[in-house]
Every structure is written in structure tokens, then in C-alpha cells.
Design a protein around this motif. Structure first.
Motif, PDB file in Angstrom:
ATOM      1  N   PHE A 147       0.850  -1.196   0.000  1.00 44.75           N
ATOM      2  CA  PHE A 147       0.000   0.000   0.000  1.00 44.75           C
ATOM      3  C   PHE A 147       0.885   1.245   0.000  1.00 44.75           C
ATOM      4  N   HIS A 148       0.293   2.361  -0.362  1.00 46.55           N
ATOM      5  CA  HIS A 148       0.992   3.649  -0.307  1.00 46.55           C
ATOM      6  C   HIS A 148       0.897   4.195   1.115  1.00 46.55           C
ATOM      7  N   ALA A 149       2.045   4.437   1.735  1.00 47.51           N
ATOM      8  CA  ALA A 149       2.073   4.970   3.103  1.00 47.51           C
ATOM      9  C   ALA A 149       2.084   6.500   3.048  1.00 47.51           C
ATOM     10  N   VAL A 150       1.310   7.109   3.949  1.00 51.35           N
ATOM     11  CA  VAL A 150       1.185   8.567   3.998  1.00 51.35           C
ATOM     12  C   VAL A 150       1.312   9.009   5.444  1.00 51.35           C
ATOM     13  N   ASP A 151       2.076  10.082   5.668  1.00 47.76           N
ATOM     14  CA  ASP A 151       2.181  10.684   7.010  1.00 47.76           C
ATOM     15  C   ASP A 151       1.749  12.136   6.901  1.00 47.76           C
ATOM     16  N   GLU A 152       0.500  12.411   7.280  1.00 45.44           N
ATOM     17  CA  GLU A 152      -0.052  13.757   7.094  1.00 45.44           C
ATOM     18  C   GLU A 152       0.471  14.752   8.119  1.00 45.44           C
ATOM     19  N   SER A 153       1.255  14.291   9.076  1.00 46.24           N
ATOM     20  CA  SER A 153       1.832  15.210  10.049  1.00 46.24           C
ATOM     21  C   SER A 153       3.085  15.886   9.499  1.00 46.24           C
ATOM     22  N   ARG A 154       3.587  15.419   8.401  1.00 44.32           N
ATOM     23  CA  ARG A 154       4.805  15.981   7.811  1.00 44.32           C
ATOM     24  C   ARG A 154       4.480  17.218   6.979  1.00 44.32           C
ATOM     25  N   PRO A 155       5.498  18.023   6.658  1.00 43.79           N
ATOM     26  CA  PRO A 155       5.269  19.200   5.814  1.00 43.79           C
ATOM     27  C   PRO A 155       4.768  18.801   4.426  1.00 43.79           C
ATOM     28  N   GLU A 156       4.085  19.709   3.762  1.00 41.99           N
ATOM     29  CA  GLU A 156       3.603  19.491   2.400  1.00 41.99           C
ATOM     30  C   GLU A 156       4.783  19.120   1.509  1.00 41.99           C
ATOM     31  N   GLY A 157       4.595  18.113   0.688  1.00 40.46           N
ATOM     32  CA  GLY A 157       5.658  17.648  -0.199  1.00 40.46           C
ATOM     33  C   GLY A 157       6.465  16.506   0.361  1.00 40.46           C
ATOM     34  N   GLU A 158       6.321  16.235   1.677  1.00 37.79           N
ATOM     35  CA  GLU A 158       7.049  15.131   2.296  1.00 37.79           C
ATOM     36  C   GLU A 158       6.111  14.067   2.870  1.00 37.79           C
ATOM     37  N   ARG A 159       4.827  14.209   2.583  1.00 38.90           N
ATOM     38  CA  ARG A 159       3.857  13.317   3.220  1.00 38.90           C
ATOM     39  C   ARG A 159       3.796  11.936   2.573  1.00 38.90           C
ATOM     40  N   GLU A 160       4.037  11.873   1.272  1.00 37.72           N
ATOM     41  CA  GLU A 160       3.977  10.585   0.572  1.00 37.72           C
ATOM     42  C   GLU A 160       5.250   9.808   0.880  1.00 37.72           C
ATOM     43  N   LEU A 161       5.116   8.723   1.610  1.00 40.26           N
ATOM     44  CA  LEU A 161       6.286   7.944   2.038  1.00 40.26           C
ATOM     45  C   LEU A 161       6.663   6.859   1.041  1.00 40.26           C
ATOM     46  N   GLY A 162       5.733   6.473   0.191  1.00 37.15           N
ATOM     47  CA  GLY A 162       6.035   5.455  -0.814  1.00 37.15           C
ATOM     48  C   GLY A 162       5.358   4.123  -0.528  1.00 37.15           C
ATOM     49  N   ILE A 163       5.480   3.219  -1.482  1.00 39.10           N
ATOM     50  CA  ILE A 163       4.865   1.900  -1.344  1.00 39.10           C
ATOM     51  C   ILE A 163       5.526   1.146  -0.194  1.00 39.10           C
ATOM     52  N   THR A 164       4.705   0.507   0.600  1.00 41.02           N
ATOM     53  CA  THR A 164       5.160  -0.180   1.808  1.00 41.02           C
ATOM     54  C   THR A 164       4.559  -1.578   1.838  1.00 41.02           C
ATOM     55  N   CYS A 165       5.332  -2.546   2.305  1.00 41.15           N
ATOM     56  CA  CYS A 165       4.865  -3.935   2.403  1.00 41.15           C
ATOM     57  C   CYS A 165       4.739  -4.336   3.873  1.00 41.15           C
ATOM     58  N   ALA A 166       3.614  -4.941   4.218  1.00 46.61           N
ATOM     59  CA  ALA A 166       3.373  -5.342   5.609  1.00 46.61           C
ATOM     60  C   ALA A 166       2.751  -6.740   5.633  1.00 46.61           C
ATOM     61  N   LEU A 167       2.815  -7.374   6.796  1.00 49.86           N
ATOM     62  CA  LEU A 167       2.192  -8.680   7.020  1.00 49.86           C
ATOM     63  C   LEU A 167       1.028  -8.517   7.987  1.00 49.86           C
ATOM     64  N   ILE A 168      -0.135  -9.089   7.609  1.00 44.65           N
ATOM     65  CA  ILE A 168      -1.337  -8.970   8.430  1.00 44.65           C
ATOM     66  C   ILE A 168      -1.861 -10.376   8.733  1.00 44.65           C
ATOM     67  N   PRO A 169      -2.014 -10.714   9.996  1.00 43.68           N
ATOM     68  CA  PRO A 169      -2.555 -12.039  10.328  1.00 43.68           C
ATOM     69  C   PRO A 169      -4.031 -12.123   9.984  1.00 43.68           C
ATOM     70  N   VAL A 170      -4.490 -13.350   9.744  1.00 38.65           N
ATOM     71  CA  VAL A 170      -5.902 -13.613   9.458  1.00 38.65           C
ATOM     72  C   VAL A 170      -6.481 -14.422  10.613  1.00 38.65           C
ATOM     73  N   PRO A 171      -7.620 -13.994  11.197  1.00 44.89           N
ATOM     74  CA  PRO A 171      -8.407 -12.816  10.847  1.00 44.89           C
ATOM     75  C   PRO A 171      -7.838 -11.555  11.495  1.00 44.89           C
TER      76      PRO A 171
END
Length: 752
Positions: free
Chosen positions: A231-255
Motif C-alpha cells: 500500500f501507499h504509506a502517507v504521514d499527514e503530520s509531515r510538511p507538504e511535499g514530504e507526506r507521501e512515504l512510498g509503497i510499503t509492504c506489511a504482514l497482516i494475520p488472518v483474521p
């Protein structure tokens, strides 16, 4: 001022405009992986000593034992038709896969896995796929691009200890969600977003991402216990232009709260598990990011680095399995089935197809094995892996299509005794996934190859980006010498570097010449069209295809040396000829379509003296077909991964071929002639030296020829009226006559 600096100053602005701009995702793809022999082909200077230095494929004792025992046992559990009808693997097969750690082939022994090399991994997948593609895909996915490989390369120690042992023994079954409804081939444009937040989780304040996502086409999703998610990670607490962190990979257990999985897609109605995954406001702690917080935003680079190797293994293994099965079926059925008093394999129309299939298989499997050897030596050839993915999946589809043509009516009747129908239906799946072939041909093979494999383009791009005039000048001077050398070699012949096998010396010269012509053509296309070439996908696809055919031809030279099988020399020669002939045709088409004045003149000049690229003659094809019919060892060498299934048409054909071998070709032909005369298995067999063996062969051959039939509406109504359970599909059985099947009388219908 040095000449190089003057040239660089003069060229800087034109080159800044001509070179295509690179985005971050393109740069990550280009920087992933390594360059191998394909780089020498792109430069016009293939060195056959370096080719030979790759050495043969090797299996460890553990790997060989696993293939000989566990894989063979698994294949004998697989009934292709039954699995296809059930749309799932039997429970005992799922248990066996877990117990024998098929899902942990790439996981090191220290984490409870098998720790196999790339060649062993590919061999396991290929052998399973020759009997059942759904089982092969089920084994393939956990060992391919996904959580296990990402954890091994980028995971934290805690993540490795937690997940790898459980993935290895099947307690956890993974899937990986990348593709979205609005981002398929353009996977980097996934709209799925995760916003950095802090919330109560597990009894403490935890930083993480709230993610909304929709994923589809996710293999193993319906049965997965852990989901890898991009997914695309976003940090809206950062200054404008630095919020888009880039594609990120994570592991999620089911359920997990907010995530919904469990429904199924049915790719060409195949039995392997595949389905969508949805998530709304799914909280993903930072600790679940693969590699931890330091790897946030690095997901695309991680995926591209893994794909640089992964594309060369699983899907090429499936393509090779389809080729091997189709060749065995076509050649075998051509000996068992007779028409007009002759085995159909002796008719030139059939023999020519079978011979072409064998030559294609020699080349494509040579490339697969050569690339696996490179992977096992630590290389990660991104361009070569893209070549393999396209070429072997397409070759698999062609082989199955040819096989279906040869089988005729036998091929299109569904049922337990069908030989290629399931593979025919599923062939488009391999074409489509891990980068659709239409995209990979047009954008990846040449798009990456032109920059990664060319000896000077990457240096020129770096110099332009750094505004380094001297470096650009030096690169351009070297590039000019490179073009001049390839022009000379194209017009007057290229030298052969290294020492190819003596028996293939002529073919090696042809590869060297065609490589020089290709290298010159690539430079002309890039020089004349500049950045426009990136958008002219039909031209770039042709340039990529020529590189692919040169790669397959070169791998055939390597294979002949490492195999040390002189009986396969005609197939090696035919394989190289077919690949080079195809490369020549594509180059002629390319010059005919260049949007520049004088293209015909340029093409005629570059492609002069290409008469030596004549295709295989009919007499050569017939000679290959004769070898395949008369020497069973040839087919065994060309299709070493063919395995015996639990039941079905392939097993029936194997049994008939074994009996035919024991009889001998002349005896089998005499028996078939006697059968046509007597219309009786027993009478025909009585004239043979070994009547018992002859009768067994005639019945086995008849079983191969027969097709399945099922209840029609009348039989179903009669059974319902009598309140009888559903009847199973009728299995082919020996008939009293090979020409007059016994008439079956349906049960009577009670009077109303």
C-alpha cells in the motif's frame, strides 16, 4: 579542453531532451538485479567461454532425494480430472504438502525449511505441473514472490523468528496482495493508502497505518492465514511535499479487524485458490511492516529486487512442464493412434509439428536451466528473468495448442481420459500473471535491456543527470567506437569469442553475427527515435524479442556442452536454427516499420548476408520426428520432468507406451494391421510371439484412443424416477472391437 569535454558540452542539451525521463518506480526497477550473458548479446560480443563457465545445474543429495521420493509420491496422489472437478486439492494432498514442507522450499534449514536452491525449486514445480497445474501453483506461490522471500531478504530478526518456521511447516499459509482493480499492469499506481496514526492496540499506544484497500487476483487468498499487503504509506503530520512515504509492504494475520477475505475467483475455472481481499480502516502497526519502520516506503524496491529473480523460476517452470507434457502426449499418441493404416505420427503434417515442438523445448528449457544456474551462483538477472517469463509461457501455450491439433477429437472431449484439455484451458493464466506478456514484451525486456544491458547508455544517462560534460563525452566516444565495431561486424562478419563446442561451431558463428546486427539495430533505433522509442511499443517489443531469441539460442549452446549428450546434437542444432531464423524475421519486420526515411536501405545494408539464417528444411524436421518415434531415450532426455499421476489419460498413455516398447515397433504395427483385419483383440494378439503381452498392449492402446461419455437427460430422468444415486462418469474400458464400440442400453423408463 580535452576532446571528451568538448563533445560532452556539445551533446549535453540534445541528450537531456532525447533521453527519456525516469520516475522513481522506473529507477527502482532498473536498479534491481544484475546483468549476465544477455549483456554480452546486447553489446554484440557474446563470449562462449563465459557462457560455458556457468557450469551445469547441480542438485544436492537432499534435493535429489526429495525429488525422487517426496515429489514422486505427491505426483502419484494427483488425479488431474478429479481435482479439476472438485475445484480443490484433496485434504490428504494439503496435509502431505504441509507435512513434507513443500511450502518451505526456499526457507533455510535453520528456520525449519528445506533450504533448496533455485534449480531444485524450479524442478519441483515443473514435475508437479506435468501432472496437475493447480497443485504446482499451490506449491509455487509460497515459494515465489511473497512473504517468505521478503522476510528472508528484508525482515527483522523478530519477524523471521515468528513467521519463517510457521511458513516452512505450513502452519501459516501466505498470500500477497499487490494488484488492485484500478492498478493492474501499472502496479506502482495502486490506490490503496495507509495513513499514519497512533491508537490503542494490544493494550498500549501504537504507531501504525490505517489502510483502505481492494485487492484482486490474489492466489491462495481464500485459504491464507497471513496476508502480505502492498500500500501507499502517507504521514499527514509531515510538511507538504514530504507526506507521501512510498509503497510499503506489511504482514497482516488472518483474521484481523476490518479485513475481509474468503471469496474466490475462478481463473479459467482452475482448482487453485485465488480471490479478492478487501480492507476498510485496517490498522497495521509499524512493527508489521516487513523490515520494520526503516523499510516504510521501500516496498517497490523490495518487490522489484525479488521479482528480478522470481520471474525466472516458477512461471517458466510451468511453461516448461506444459511443453514437456505436450511433446510426450503428441509423440506418444502419434504412435498409438492409426488412421489410413498408418500411425498418425508418420504423417508429415503431424511429424512436422512434433519436431518443431521438440526443438522449441530444447531451446526454452536450455534457457531456463542456464538462468537457474546463474541464480544459484548469486546472480539476479532481471532482464533474463523477464525473457524467460515471456518466452516459456508462450512456448507452453504453443505446445499445448499444437498438441490439441494433433489429438483432434480426443483432445476436446472432457473427462478423466482427456490428455491436454485442462492445460489448454489454463495456459492463459501463466501468460497473464507476474506481468502480462503483452506488457513485459513491450516495456520490460527491451526497456530495461536498453539501459541495463547496453555497455554505454547507463553511463550516458548518469552523466546527463549529474550534468558531467566530461563523463558524457567519454561515454559518447566509447559508444561511437561500439557502433563502428558492430557496423563492421554486421557487414563483414563477426569473430567468435571463446571456444564453443566443436559440433556447434557453425551455429556459434551465426549467433555472433546476429548479435552484432542486433546491437547495431538497437543503437540505430535509439539514436533515430530517442525517447519516442519508449512509446513505440511495437518496435520496442520486436527489439526485446530479438534479444530473447539470441538468449535462447546461446543457452542451447551451453546446454549441449554441459549435457554431454551427443544423441541430442540434431535437436540442439535445430533449436538454434529456429531461434535465429525467428530473430532474423523480426529484424526484417522492424526495419520495415521504422518511421524514418531510408529505413529500407538501412535494413538491407545491416541485414545483408543473412541467407545463412535459413529455417529448418522439411527433411530435417522429418529426421527429428523419426528420432522421437524410434528412440524413447530422446523423449526422456527432452522431457525429464514428466511424472506419473494417480490416474487419467496421461497415465493410460504411459502404460500403453511402456507395453509398446516391450513389443517393439514392428510388432505393434503388425498387431494393428491384424486388428484391422480380424476386428478382435484376442485374434490379433494370437499371431504375436508373446500373445499375452500383445493383448495387454492392444487393450491399453484402445483405452488411450477411447474418450469419456456421461449421462444424458434421458438417463438422468430414468435414474431420478428410480430414486437411484447419481452415476459416476463412465470410464473408458476395452471394447470388444476397436472399430465397433459396444452399444450401451439405457435403463428402462417406468411407465407413467
Amino acid at each position: 579542453m580535452p576532446l571528451a569535454s568538448l563533445i560532452g558540452r556539445w551533446a549535453m542539451e540534445p541528450f537531456s531532451k532525447a533521453l527519456p525521463p525516469l520516475g522513481d518506480t522506473e529507477r527502482a526497477a532498473l536498479e534491481a538485479g544484475t546483468v549476465g550473458f544477455e549483456g554480452l548479446l546486447f553489446s554484440g560480443r557474446p563470449d562462449f567461454d563465459l557462457l560455458s563457465a556457468m557450469g551445469p545445474n547441480r542438485l544436492s543429495e537432499r534435493e535429489q532425494s526429495f525429488i525422487d521420493r517426496e515429489v514422486r509420491e505427491l505426483c502419484r496422489m494427483l488425479d488431474d480430472h478429479a481435482i479439476d472437478q472438485a475445484r480443490d486439492l484433496p485434504p490428504e494432498v494439503w496435509r502431505y504438502l504441509r507435512n513434507k514442507r513443500f511450502f518451505g522450499m526456499i526457507i533455510p534449514e535453520e528456520f525449519g525449511g528445506l533450504g533448496f536452491g533455485h534449480y531444485a525449486h524450479a524442478t519441483v514445480v515443473a514435475r508437479i505441473a506435468t501432472v496437475n497445474i493447480a497443485a504446482a501453483v499451490t506449491v509455487m506461490v509460497p515459494n515465489s514472490l511473497g512473504p517468505a522471500e521478503l522476510l528472508l531478504r528484508y525482515g527483522t530478526d523478530v519477524q523471521k523468528v515468528r513467521y519463517l518456521p510457521r511458513l516452512a511447516d505450513g502452519r501459516e499459509l501466505p498470500c500477497f496482495g499487490l494488484t488492485s482493480p484500478y492498478a493492474g499492469s501499472d502496479a506502482a499506481a495502486i490506490p490503496d493508502r495507509g495513513v499514519m496514526v497512533e491508537r490503542e492496540f494490544g493494550g498500549r499506544r501504537t504507531r501504525g497505518f490505517l489502510v483502505d484497500f481492494d485487492k484482486r487476483y490474489i492466489t491462495l487468498a481464500p485459504v491464507a492465514t497471513v496476508v502480505g499487503l502492498a500500500f501507499h504509506a502517507v504521514d499527514e503530520s509531515r510538511p507538504e511535499g514530504e507526506r507521501e512515504l512510498g509503497i510499503t509492504c506489511a504482514l497482516i494475520p488472518v483474521p484481523h479487524e476490518g479485513m475481509e477475505i474468503g471469496r474466490r475467483h475462478r481463473p479459467m475455472d482452475s482448482a487453485f485458490m485465488n480471490g479478492p481481499i478487501h480492507g476498510r480502516q485496517v490498522f497495521v502497526p509499524v512493527d508489521w511492516v516487513i523490515g520494520g519502520e526503516k523499510q516504510v516506503g521501500q516496498g517497490w524496491r523490495m518487490l522489484m529486487e525479488c521479482l528480478a529473480a522470481g520471474r525466472a523460476i516458477s512461471l517458466p517452470a510451468l511453461g516448461s512442464a506444459m511443453q514437456q507434457t505436450a511433446l510426450y502426449v503428441s509423440n506418444g499418441y502419434g504412435q498409438v493412434r492409426e488412421q489410413f493404416g498408418l500411425p498418425i505420427g508418420k504423417f508429415h503434417a503431424v511429424a512436422g509439428l512434433v519436431a518443431q515442438m521438440s526443438a522449441e523445448l530444447y531451446a526454452s528449457d536450455a534457457a531456463r536451466r542456464f538462468t537457474a544456474a546463474a541464480l544459484d551462483k548469486g546472480e539476479r538477472p532481471s532482464v533474463a528473468s523477464a525473457i524467460l517469463k515471456v518466452q516459456l509461457t508462450e512456448a507452453g501455450r504453443r505446445a499445448v495448442n499444437h498438441g490439441m491439433d494433433i489429438l483432434g477429437g480426443k483432445g476436446i472431449i472432457a473427462g478423466p481420459s482427456n490428455l491436454l484439455g485442462v492445460s489448454y484451458r489454463q495456459a492463459p493464466i501463466a501468460i497473464t500473471v507476474e506481468g502480462a506478456n503483452i506488457l513485459t514484451r513491450a516495456l520490460i525486456v527491451f526497456g530495461q535491456g536498453a539501459i541495463r544491458c547496453h555497455p554505454h547508455v547507463l553511463s550516458e544517462m548518469a552523466a546527463v543527470q549529474a550534468r558531467d560534460e566530461a563523463a558524457l563525452g567519454r561515454a559518447l566516444v566509447a559508444h561511437g567506437k561500439h557502433v563502428a565495431t558492430n557496423l563492421w561486424h554486421s557487414l563483414f562478419g563477426a569473430p567468435v569469442l571463446g571456444e564453443p563446442p566443436e559440433a556447434l561451431a557453425r551455429e556459434a558463428r551465426l549467433i555472433a553475427r546476429m548479435s552484432a546486427k542486433y546491437a547495431l539495430t538497437a543503437d540505430l533505433a535509439m539514436g533515430l527515435l530517442g525517447g519516442r522509442l519508449k512509446r513505440m511499443e511495437l518496435l520496442s517489443a520486436r527489439l526485446g524479442d530479438v534479444l530473447a531469441h539470441l538468449y535462447l539460442a546461446s543457452a542451447s549452446v551451453w546446454r549441449y556442452r554441459v549435457d554431454a549428450a551427443p544423441e541430442l546434437l540434431p535437436f540442439a542444432q535445430a533449436a538454434i536454427r529456429l531461434q535465429l531464423d525467428e530473430a532474423g524475421k523480426i529484424l526484417r519486420d522492424l526495419y520495415a516499420n521504422l518511421p524514418t526515411t531510408g529505413r529500407r536501405v538501412i535494413g538491407a545494408l545491416v541485414l545483408r548476408r543473412t541467407a545463412h539464417l535459413a529455417p529448418l528444411r522439411d527433411v530435417q524436421l522429418m529426421a527429428l520426428a523419426e528420432l522421437l518415434r524410434t528412440d524413447p531415450r530422446i523423449v526422456q532426455r527432452l522431457a525429464p520432468d514428466l511424472s506419473e499421476p494417480a490416474a487419467g489419460g496421461l497415465r493410460d498413455l504411459m502404460h500403453a507406451m511402456e507395453l509398446g516398447e516391450q513389443l517393439g515397433g514392428d510388432t505393434a504395427a503388425a498387431l494393428n494391421k491384424a486388428l484391422r483385419r480380424t476386428r478382435s483383440f484376442e485374434a490379433a494378439a494370437s499371431s504375436a510371439p508373446d500373445p499375452e503381452l500383445a493383448l495387454a498392449y492392444l487393450k491399453a492402446a484402445d483405452k488411450v484412443i477411447q474418450v469419456d461419455d456421461f449421462e444424458g437427460p434421458a438417463q438422468q430422468q430414468a435414474r431420478a424416477a428410480l430414486n437411484q444415486p447419481a452415476a459416476p462418469p463412465a470410464q473408458p474400458a476395452p471394447r470388444p472391437s476397436a472399430h465397433r464400440p459396444e452399444r450401451r442400453t439405457p435403463p428402462p423408463v417406468p411407465a407413467k
